[in-house]
Design a protein around this motif. Structure first.
Motif, PDB file in Angstrom:
ATOM      1  N   LEU A 156      42.545  40.825  28.847  1.00 17.36           N
ATOM      2  CA  LEU A 156      41.723  41.266  29.971  1.00 17.36           C
ATOM      3  C   LEU A 156      41.861  42.781  30.009  1.00 17.36           C
ATOM      4  N   VAL A 157      40.747  43.490  29.877  1.00  9.65           N
ATOM      5  CA  VAL A 157      40.795  44.952  29.855  1.00  9.65           C
ATOM      6  C   VAL A 157      39.923  45.496  30.971  1.00  9.65           C
ATOM      7  N   ASN A 158      40.464  46.504  31.674  1.00 10.08           N
ATOM      8  CA  ASN A 158      39.719  47.144  32.756  1.00 10.08           C
ATOM      9  C   ASN A 158      39.549  48.621  32.436  1.00 10.08           C
ATOM     10  N   PHE A 159      38.296  49.032  32.309  1.00  8.01           N
ATOM     11  CA  PHE A 159      37.963  50.423  32.020  1.00  8.01           C
ATOM     12  C   PHE A 159      37.665  51.224  33.290  1.00  8.01           C
TER      13      PHE A 159
ATOM     14  N   ILE B 197      40.150  35.851  22.870  1.00  3.95           N
ATOM     15  CA  ILE B 197      39.153  36.151  23.895  1.00  3.95           C
ATOM     16  C   ILE B 197      39.402  37.564  24.410  1.00  3.95           C
ATOM     17  N   VAL B 198      38.335  38.342  24.570  1.00  2.49           N
ATOM     18  CA  VAL B 198      38.418  39.651  25.213  1.00  2.49           C
ATOM     19  C   VAL B 198      37.457  39.640  26.395  1.00  2.49           C
ATOM     20  N   GLU B 199      38.006  39.816  27.577  1.00  2.34           N
ATOM     21  CA  GLU B 199      37.208  39.861  28.796  1.00  2.34           C
ATOM     22  C   GLU B 199      37.276  41.278  29.352  1.00  2.34           C
ATOM     23  N   THR B 200      36.113  41.885  29.572  1.00  2.00           N
ATOM     24  CA  THR B 200      36.054  43.276  30.023  1.00  2.00           C
ATOM     25  C   THR B 200      35.702  43.357  31.508  1.00  2.00           C
ATOM     26  N   LYS B 201      36.247  44.378  32.137  1.00  2.00           N
ATOM     27  CA  LYS B 201      35.946  44.683  33.534  1.00  2.00           C
ATOM     28  C   LYS B 201      35.793  46.202  33.652  1.00  2.00           C
ATOM     29  N   ALA B 202      35.089  46.630  34.695  1.00  2.00           N
ATOM     30  CA  ALA B 202      34.948  48.052  35.026  1.00  2.00           C
ATOM     31  C   ALA B 202      35.034  48.164  36.539  1.00  2.00           C
ATOM     32  N   GLN B 203      36.231  47.932  37.055  1.00  2.00           N
ATOM     33  CA  GLN B 203      36.464  47.851  38.494  1.00  2.00           C
ATOM     34  C   GLN B 203      37.567  48.829  38.880  1.00  2.00           C
ATOM     35  N   LYS B 204      37.691  49.079  40.186  1.00  3.34           N
ATOM     36  CA  LYS B 204      38.743  49.981  40.666  1.00  3.34           C
ATOM     37  C   LYS B 204      40.126  49.390  40.454  1.00  3.34           C
ATOM     38  N   PHE B 205      40.218  48.051  40.474  1.00  2.00           N
ATOM     39  CA  PHE B 205      41.492  47.392  40.217  1.00  2.00           C
ATOM     40  C   PHE B 205      41.239  45.948  39.811  1.00  2.00           C
ATOM     41  N   ILE B 206      42.227  45.363  39.164  1.00  2.00           N
ATOM     42  CA  ILE B 206      42.164  43.966  38.750  1.00  2.00           C
ATOM     43  C   ILE B 206      42.811  43.130  39.850  1.00  2.00           C
ATOM     44  N   ILE B 207      42.147  42.036  40.197  1.00  2.00           N
ATOM     45  CA  ILE B 207      42.711  41.136  41.201  1.00  2.00           C
ATOM     46  C   ILE B 207      43.089  39.813  40.531  1.00  2.00           C
ATOM     47  N   LYS B 208      43.820  38.999  41.269  1.00  2.00           N
ATOM     48  CA  LYS B 208      44.296  37.731  40.727  1.00  2.00           C
ATOM     49  C   LYS B 208      43.147  36.863  40.211  1.00  2.00           C
ATOM     50  N   THR B 209      42.015  36.910  40.871  1.00  2.00           N
ATOM     51  CA  THR B 209      40.852  36.115  40.447  1.00  2.00           C
ATOM     52  C   THR B 209      40.404  36.492  39.034  1.00  2.00           C
ATOM     53  N   ASP B 210      40.492  37.769  38.686  1.00  2.00           N
ATOM     54  CA  ASP B 210      40.128  38.212  37.336  1.00  2.00           C
ATOM     55  C   ASP B 210      41.066  37.600  36.298  1.00  2.00           C
ATOM     56  N   ILE B 211      42.360  37.615  36.609  1.00  2.00           N
ATOM     57  CA  ILE B 211      43.348  37.028  35.708  1.00  2.00           C
ATOM     58  C   ILE B 211      43.144  35.523  35.625  1.00  2.00           C
ATOM     59  N   ASP B 212      42.909  34.890  36.768  1.00  2.00           N
ATOM     60  CA  ASP B 212      42.663  33.442  36.792  1.00  2.00           C
ATOM     61  C   ASP B 212      41.448  33.065  35.955  1.00  2.00           C
ATOM     62  N   GLN B 213      40.414  33.904  35.981  1.00  2.00           N
ATOM     63  CA  GLN B 213      39.210  33.658  35.182  1.00  2.00           C
ATOM     64  C   GLN B 213      39.570  33.544  33.704  1.00  2.00           C
TER      65      GLN B 213
ATOM     66  N   PHE C 173      31.611  28.375  30.228  1.00  2.00           N
ATOM     67  CA  PHE C 173      31.960  29.774  30.453  1.00  2.00           C
ATOM     68  C   PHE C 173      31.297  30.606  29.375  1.00  2.00           C
ATOM     69  N   LYS C 174      31.193  31.900  29.625  1.00  2.00           N
ATOM     70  CA  LYS C 174      30.755  32.838  28.583  1.00  2.00           C
ATOM     71  C   LYS C 174      31.796  33.943  28.497  1.00  2.00           C
ATOM     72  N   ALA C 175      32.490  33.985  27.392  1.00  2.00           N
ATOM     73  CA  ALA C 175      33.467  35.043  27.165  1.00  2.00           C
ATOM     74  C   ALA C 175      32.729  36.299  26.711  1.00  2.00           C
ATOM     75  N   ASP C 176      33.187  37.456  27.158  1.00  2.00           N
ATOM     76  CA  ASP C 176      32.552  38.708  26.730  1.00  2.00           C
ATOM     77  C   ASP C 176      32.605  38.847  25.215  1.00  2.00           C
ATOM     78  N   PHE C 177      33.774  38.599  24.638  1.00  2.00           N
ATOM     79  CA  PHE C 177      33.954  38.664  23.189  1.00  2.00           C
ATOM     80  C   PHE C 177      34.935  37.586  22.747  1.00  2.00           C
ATOM     81  N   ILE C 178      34.683  37.047  21.565  1.00  2.00           N
ATOM     82  CA  ILE C 178      35.681  36.279  20.836  1.00  2.00           C
ATOM     83  C   ILE C 178      35.893  37.057  19.540  1.00  2.00           C
ATOM     84  N   CYS C 179      37.105  37.550  19.340  1.00  2.00           N
ATOM     85  CA  CYS C 179      37.429  38.343  18.151  1.00  2.00           C
ATOM     86  C   CYS C 179      38.263  37.511  17.191  1.00  2.00           C
TER      87      CYS C 179
END
Length: 126
Positions: free
Chosen positions: A109-112, A78-94, A67-73
């Motif tokens: 998991l952050v959605n902008f 782990i910080v995983e970023t999204k820019a979607q209209k909504f978060i779905i279960k698959t995003d959380i499962d990821q 896997f490639k995590a967006d950020f490890i702080c």
């Protein structure tokens, strides 16, 4: 294990989420938010690695896939970023899979991509 692990680190990271969202708002590509978040992490002296390769193990055997995590702080979150209209279960499962495949205990998991900033704190229970 403390019920609220990495509390101070989490507050700093969440503060960066809000700084980026309050400046940019929704509507940009994920890569724009990632770059802006990098700048906020730098500004707030949060140590991080972008697109960190996360190794996956099956029992004790390391797999070729990763896997490639967006950020490890802080080497621990782990910080995983999204820019979607909504978060779905698959995003959380990821993100849960990222936690399961590593010894890392905490992820955000952050959605902008929504009118209001959304983030979810996920803990590795395995």
């Amino acid at each position: 294990m403390d019920e609220f692990i990495y509390k101070e680190e989490g507050y700093k990271i969440i503060g960066c989420f809000y700084a980026v969202f309050n400046t940019l708002g929704p509507g940009f590509l994920e890569s724009v938010y990632q770059e802006a978040l990098s700048k906020e992490f730098d500004k707030n002296k949060i140590p991080y690695v972008r697109e960190q390769k996360l190794e996956i193990f099956y029992n004790e055997d390391k797999l070729k896939k990763h896997f490639k995590a967006d950020f490890i702080c802080f080497n621990t979150i782990i910080v995983e970023t999204k820019a979607q209209k909504f978060i779905i279960k698959t995003d959380i499962d990821q993100v849960i899979n990222y936690l399961s495949a590593t010894k890392i205990e905490l992820a955000y998991l952050v959605n902008f991509g929504t009118p209001e900033l959304f983030y979810k704190r996920l803990i590795n229970n395995r």
